[in-house]
Enzyme design. Sequence first.
Site, PDB file in Angstrom:
ATOM      1  N   ASN A   1      49.890  38.961  25.851  1.00 25.58           N
ATOM      2  CA  ASN A   1      51.001  38.899  26.542  1.00 25.58           C
ATOM      3  C   ASN A   1      52.286  38.215  26.099  1.00 25.58           C
ATOM      4  O   ASN A   1      52.381  37.712  25.133  1.00 25.58           O
ATOM      5  CB  ASN A   1      50.646  38.261  28.204  1.00 25.58           C
ATOM      6  CG  ASN A   1      50.029  36.993  27.764  1.00 25.58           C
ATOM      7  OD1 ASN A   1      50.642  36.067  27.566  1.00 25.58           O
ATOM      8  ND2 ASN A   1      48.722  36.735  27.962  1.00 25.58           N
TER       9      ASN A   1
ATOM     10  N   LYS B   1      40.527  49.509  10.674  1.00 30.31           N
ATOM     11  CA  LYS B   1      41.717  49.813  11.450  1.00 30.31           C
ATOM     12  C   LYS B   1      41.710  51.221  12.114  1.00 30.31           C
ATOM     13  O   LYS B   1      41.266  52.092  11.230  1.00 30.31           O
ATOM     14  CB  LYS B   1      43.129  49.917  10.551  1.00 30.31           C
ATOM     15  CG  LYS B   1      44.391  50.524  11.323  1.00 30.31           C
ATOM     16  CD  LYS B   1      45.537  50.358  10.310  1.00 30.31           C
ATOM     17  CE  LYS B   1      46.727  50.980  10.930  1.00 30.31           C
ATOM     18  NZ  LYS B   1      47.824  51.014   9.889  1.00 30.31           N
TER      19      LYS B   1
ATOM     20  N   PRO C   1      36.006  36.251  30.704  1.00 29.48           N
ATOM     21  CA  PRO C   1      35.621  35.029  31.422  1.00 29.48           C
ATOM     22  C   PRO C   1      36.811  34.187  32.251  1.00 29.48           C
ATOM     23  O   PRO C   1      37.946  34.239  31.731  1.00 29.48           O
ATOM     24  CB  PRO C   1      35.062  33.834  30.340  1.00 29.48           C
ATOM     25  CG  PRO C   1      35.678  34.284  29.060  1.00 29.48           C
ATOM     26  CD  PRO C   1      35.914  35.585  29.161  1.00 29.48           C
ATOM     27  N   ASP C   2      36.439  33.752  33.440  1.00 27.02           N
ATOM     28  CA  ASP C   2      37.469  33.194  34.260  1.00 27.02           C
ATOM     29  C   ASP C   2      37.254  31.626  33.841  1.00 27.02           C
ATOM     30  O   ASP C   2      36.478  30.783  34.566  1.00 27.02           O
ATOM     31  CB  ASP C   2      37.261  33.414  35.619  1.00 27.02           C
ATOM     32  CG  ASP C   2      38.301  33.172  36.546  1.00 27.02           C
ATOM     33  OD1 ASP C   2      38.958  32.029  36.401  1.00 27.02           O
ATOM     34  OD2 ASP C   2      38.396  33.568  37.661  1.00 27.02           O
ATOM     35  N   ILE C   3      38.161  31.250  32.932  1.00 31.31           N
ATOM     36  CA  ILE C   3      38.225  29.824  32.606  1.00 31.31           C
ATOM     37  C   ILE C   3      38.646  28.894  33.891  1.00 31.31           C
ATOM     38  O   ILE C   3      37.733  27.777  33.870  1.00 31.31           O
ATOM     39  CB  ILE C   3      39.189  29.746  31.486  1.00 31.31           C
ATOM     40  CG1 ILE C   3      38.898  30.380  30.261  1.00 31.31           C
ATOM     41  CG2 ILE C   3      39.149  28.218  31.019  1.00 31.31           C
ATOM     42  CD1 ILE C   3      39.803  30.523  29.134  1.00 31.31           C
TER      43      ILE C   3
ATOM     44  N   PHE D   1      47.681  27.585  37.106  1.00 34.43           N
ATOM     45  CA  PHE D   1      48.995  28.422  37.288  1.00 34.43           C
ATOM     46  C   PHE D   1      48.876  29.691  37.919  1.00 34.43           C
ATOM     47  O   PHE D   1      47.870  30.511  37.732  1.00 34.43           O
ATOM     48  CB  PHE D   1      49.670  28.380  36.085  1.00 34.43           C
ATOM     49  CG  PHE D   1      50.429  27.369  35.721  1.00 34.43           C
ATOM     50  CD1 PHE D   1      51.716  27.232  35.493  1.00 34.43           C
ATOM     51  CD2 PHE D   1      49.685  25.854  35.547  1.00 34.43           C
ATOM     52  CE1 PHE D   1      52.411  26.062  35.095  1.00 34.43           C
ATOM     53  CE2 PHE D   1      50.424  24.728  35.196  1.00 34.43           C
ATOM     54  CZ  PHE D   1      51.716  24.765  35.163  1.00 34.43           C
TER      55      PHE D   1
ATOM     56  N   LYS E   1      39.835  30.350  43.300  1.00 34.52           N
ATOM     57  CA  LYS E   1      39.399  29.757  41.829  1.00 34.52           C
ATOM     58  C   LYS E   1      38.721  28.248  42.164  1.00 34.52           C
ATOM     59  O   LYS E   1      37.931  28.136  41.514  1.00 34.52           O
ATOM     60  CB  LYS E   1      40.797  29.604  41.047  1.00 34.52           C
ATOM     61  CG  LYS E   1      41.391  30.709  40.859  1.00 34.52           C
ATOM     62  CD  LYS E   1      40.734  31.636  39.737  1.00 34.52           C
ATOM     63  CE  LYS E   1      41.447  32.757  39.368  1.00 34.52           C
ATOM     64  NZ  LYS E   1      40.844  33.582  38.318  1.00 34.52           N
TER      65      LYS E   1
END
Length: 407
Positions: free
Chosen positions: A219, A297, A314-316, A334, A352
């Site tokens: 991103n 590749k 994974p949801d840290i 955030f 969360k």
Amino acid sequence: MTTTSLYGRKILLIVGGGIAAYKALELTRLLKKSGAEVMSLLTAAGAEFVTPMSLAALTGHPVRQALFMPEDETAMGHIELSRWADLVVVAPATAGLIAKAANGLADDLASTTLLATDKKVLLAPAMNVRMWLHPAVQANVERLKGFDGFHGVAVVGPDEGEMACGEFGPGRMAEPAAILSAIQGLLAGPDGRPLTGRTAVVTAGPTFEPIDPVRGLTNRSSGKQGYAIAQALAELGATVTLVSGPVALEAPVGVERVWVEAATEMQAAVEARLPADIAVMSAAVADWRVDGVASGKIKKAPGGPPSLALIENPDILAGVSKPGKARPTLVIGFAAETTDLEANARAKLSRKGCDWIVGNDVSDDVFGADGNAVTLFTRDGAAESWPRQSKTEVARKLAARIADQFG
């Protein structure tokens, strides 16, 4: 002179009468330069030596002078003013102000504020040497320092030297730099910084999820905000580990940086640094990764683009927020949103299990930029909106808010 930051700290400066009142202007300048917010209260005697206009220009706030001012009582009245500050500073502290405070007299705005405050008070005495050495003044100072309670009175100075009246001895108000150092010590930890002894883990930047040895999913996060937060926490004395995805930034001074690439690597690096007092999860972690990275590749083929099977990363943040011995005392996440910022941020805060969420609208000129506008959402339902400013300033405000949370 120490350069310890006072970002986010609130100082109420009471300026008493006497020639030393001119030093209050320099003290105000130093406090503002250190990042503090300053409001001033000018006694009638003090106004004979410095003008309200001077203090207002330096503080950026109206100057309070009278006990009952209708325009003040409808906004921040004399009681609210005493509660607003983190520290009340009296400079110069005259014999009269000291006597009123020591004996519970409240007949003007300054004495009422000193009696009503529930915060620490710092006195910077200034008076003639004979006045300072008078047993009544000494008794009043000792009485103030000896009061029991949850807040206290500290004294800086006076210095010894020649007086404006021509006499010599103790009674000169301490220099502004010395008063500033005393303020920093009262608002800080053992080394003059409020987060000394605390540990923090900060994540920053994007993650890169490989598709093959060449390509990957990522991103547009630059890492600037997270790096600034790590620096700001270190400036306030915290021992900081920065777990960083791939960015083109120098490591902040005094911060340990751990390089990672994929979300699973970031999760492992964060968990290895727990327990910690503070966790600020500002990294833009990819939600998905490829299920099965190609060893070579992937080449173009007549059949068209390949199909990629994606699985969740994974949801840290949720993992760090999970109750247990390793959970940090304060966990901050955030929420980068393009629509419905408040609703999405509050939902994420609840989902969360973290303590705070910093929400920001990333639909325009945020990724890679030096500025940011954010809203801090807390579990108690409160929201603090901070206007667009540099990411460094946002980081310092957040660090100051964290320091306040730890008392």
